[in-house]
Structures are given as C-alpha cells and as structure tokens.
Design a protein around this motif. Structure first.
Motif, PDB file in Angstrom:
ATOM      1  N   GLU A 129       0.804  -1.225   0.000  1.00 34.24           N
ATOM      2  CA  GLU A 129       0.000   0.000   0.000  1.00 34.24           C
ATOM      3  C   GLU A 129       0.841   1.282   0.000  1.00 34.24           C
ATOM      4  N   LYS A 130       2.139   1.159   0.266  1.00 36.89           N
ATOM      5  CA  LYS A 130       2.996   2.353   0.353  1.00 36.89           C
ATOM      6  C   LYS A 130       3.167   2.982  -1.022  1.00 36.89           C
ATOM      7  N   GLU A 131       2.753   4.236  -1.161  1.00 35.49           N
ATOM      8  CA  GLU A 131       2.664   4.875  -2.467  1.00 35.49           C
ATOM      9  C   GLU A 131       4.020   5.203  -3.082  1.00 35.49           C
ATOM     10  N   ASP A 132       5.013   5.568  -2.272  1.00 31.64           N
ATOM     11  CA  ASP A 132       6.298   5.977  -2.845  1.00 31.64           C
ATOM     12  C   ASP A 132       7.296   4.816  -2.886  1.00 31.64           C
ATOM     13  N   LEU A 133       6.769   3.582  -2.890  1.00 26.86           N
ATOM     14  CA  LEU A 133       7.614   2.385  -2.898  1.00 26.86           C
ATOM     15  C   LEU A 133       7.386   1.581  -4.167  1.00 26.86           C
ATOM     16  N   THR A 134       8.457   1.168  -4.814  1.00 29.60           N
ATOM     17  CA  THR A 134       8.368   0.231  -5.938  1.00 29.60           C
ATOM     18  C   THR A 134       8.608  -1.168  -5.382  1.00 29.60           C
ATOM     19  N   LEU A 135       7.561  -2.002  -5.413  1.00 32.94           N
ATOM     20  CA  LEU A 135       7.638  -3.330  -4.818  1.00 32.94           C
ATOM     21  C   LEU A 135       7.712  -4.389  -5.904  1.00 32.94           C
ATOM     22  N   PHE A 136       8.744  -5.198  -5.848  1.00 28.60           N
ATOM     23  CA  PHE A 136       8.890  -6.321  -6.770  1.00 28.60           C
ATOM     24  C   PHE A 136       8.103  -7.492  -6.181  1.00 28.60           C
ATOM     25  N   ASP A 137       6.884  -7.664  -6.673  1.00 30.36           N
ATOM     26  CA  ASP A 137       5.917  -8.589  -6.083  1.00 30.36           C
ATOM     27  C   ASP A 137       5.585  -9.695  -7.072  1.00 30.36           C
ATOM     28  N   ARG A 138       6.016 -10.906  -6.786  1.00 28.16           N
ATOM     29  CA  ARG A 138       5.814 -12.004  -7.737  1.00 28.16           C
ATOM     30  C   ARG A 138       4.341 -12.347  -7.920  1.00 28.16           C
ATOM     31  N   SER A 139       3.483 -11.987  -6.949  1.00 24.06           N
ATOM     32  CA  SER A 139       2.051 -12.267  -7.096  1.00 24.06           C
ATOM     33  C   SER A 139       1.431 -11.427  -8.210  1.00 24.06           C
ATOM     34  N   LYS A 140       2.138 -10.403  -8.651  1.00 25.76           N
ATOM     35  CA  LYS A 140       1.652  -9.535  -9.725  1.00 25.76           C
ATOM     36  C   LYS A 140       2.152  -9.976 -11.095  1.00 25.76           C
ATOM     37  N   ALA A 141       2.894 -11.068 -11.152  1.00 27.67           N
ATOM     38  CA  ALA A 141       3.425 -11.548 -12.434  1.00 27.67           C
ATOM     39  C   ALA A 141       2.281 -11.895 -13.387  1.00 27.67           C
TER      40      ALA A 141
END
Length: 212
Positions: A68-80
């Motif tokens: 949920e953090k807006e200024d963070l780029t998250l490498f999230d495998r669930s979004k593949a």
C-alpha cells in the motif's frame, strides 16, 4: 509486565548482543504494529523493495504495508502476468534497497537458520539487496543450532507444505521424512552466522507467536 513478556525481553536482549558480534543489527518490539513501524523506518524515500514468502510478513501486516505504500516500488511475484515473469521479478529483488523476510529459526547466540524450496529467499539473504530486514516472532528462538534445524524440519516445514498443498511425507504425517519428493520445499539449507557487510542484515524480534 507478565513473566512471559519479561522472558521475551530478556532473551531478545541476549540475542541482540550476539547479533552485534556477528555484524547484524538486532531490535526488539513488543507488538507487530511496533515492528512494522520500525521496519518501515529503514526504507529510504522512493525505495525499491522485495520480499520472500512468509506467513510472518502477512500476520504482522508488513506485507500489506509494503503493497500500500505509495512511494515504494515493490517487486511482487504475485503480480506476475505469466510464469515466465516470476524469475524476472526474483532477479530484480537482488537490486532492491530492502528485502523483507522472516527466518525459520534463530539461535540464542544470534545465528539464522533457513531452509528454502526454490532458493530465491535465501539467495537474497546472502547477497544482493542493500539491506535485509528480518521480522521474527519469539517462537522462532532456539537454544542451539541442532534445535534450530529440528525446528525448521519438524515445526516450520510441515504446516508450510500443508499450506502450499504439497504432497510430502511431512504434510501427511507431521514429521520430516528427509524426503526427495518432487514437492519437497527443503532444497537449500542456509546458516547465516555473520553478515559480511556490517549492518546489512537487520533482525526485528517480536514478542508474539508468529508464522510457522
């Protein structure tokens, strides 16, 4: 403070001193909420981050915070968008400002024990991300390395195999069968006895029962 709370704080203080000798930073938080706030404080502005599979990250709310953090780029495998994209996300994790994970066990003398199936989590722990932030409930604490390995094999792995619908002996019996099953999640065993880079690994001990 209750006897259990006093025990947690006293034991955590001992572990933190040992972590410092091993060039790791140690912290203690009474609650998950405090731990998430502390972990978030280690993130620089506009950071990149990644994480390893962990029930602790979910139970503490750490994973929800990162997503949920807006200024963070998250490498999230669930979004593949495809299976082929998952290894690409794993690779990006090595470039992250911060990698979040738990540990399968931690000894009272400050050593981390982790066993992985794919190996992406322990690989990032060993090398790559600028910092690794470990959140762990006090239920992960073990007096010796032998106890830590036993904990991972017989306490952590069976419920994880059940959660992941793996067809392994431990999922069927609750006891490690030292298997070589195609569904085995115990492929790599990593002992972290020291951080080569001072302060890269930060361990937040939490006065709660968390994860497996």
């Amino acid at each position: 403070m209750s006897p259990k709370e006093t025990y947690y704080e006293t034991t955590a203080a001992t572990i933190i001193r040992q972590l410092e000798k091993r060039q790791m930073e140690g912290y203690y938080c009474k609650t998950s909420k405090e731990a998430v706030t502390l972990a978030a404080s280690f993130l620089p502005p506009n950071a990149t981050a990644a994480f390893g599979g962990s029930m602790t990250l979910e139970e503490t709310g750490m994973l929800a915070f990162l997503r949920e953090k807006e200024d963070l780029t998250l490498f999230d495998r669930s979004k593949a968008k495809s299976p082929e994209e998952v290894p690409e996300i794993y690779a990006k994790a090595f470039t992250a400002d911060a990698y979040f994970m738990s540990t399968n066990a931690i000894t009272t003398d400050g050593q981390l024990v982790n066993i992985d199936g794919t190996g992406n989590r322990v690989a990032a722990l060993i090398w790559g991300p600028k910092q690794v932030i470990v959140l762990a409930g006090m239920n992960k604490v073990c007096p010796t390395l032998e106890d830590a390995y036993r904990r991972v094999k017989n306490i952590a792995s069976p419920p994880n195999c059940i959660r992941l619908n793996r067809k392994t002996p431990c999922a069927a019996t609750g006891i490690c069968g030292d298997c070589l099953s195609p569904d085995c999640i115990c492929s790599q065993t990593v002992l972290t006895r020291r951080s080569g880079i001072p302060g890269r690994i930060k361990v937040i001990l939490i006065g709660e029962q968390l994860g497996y």
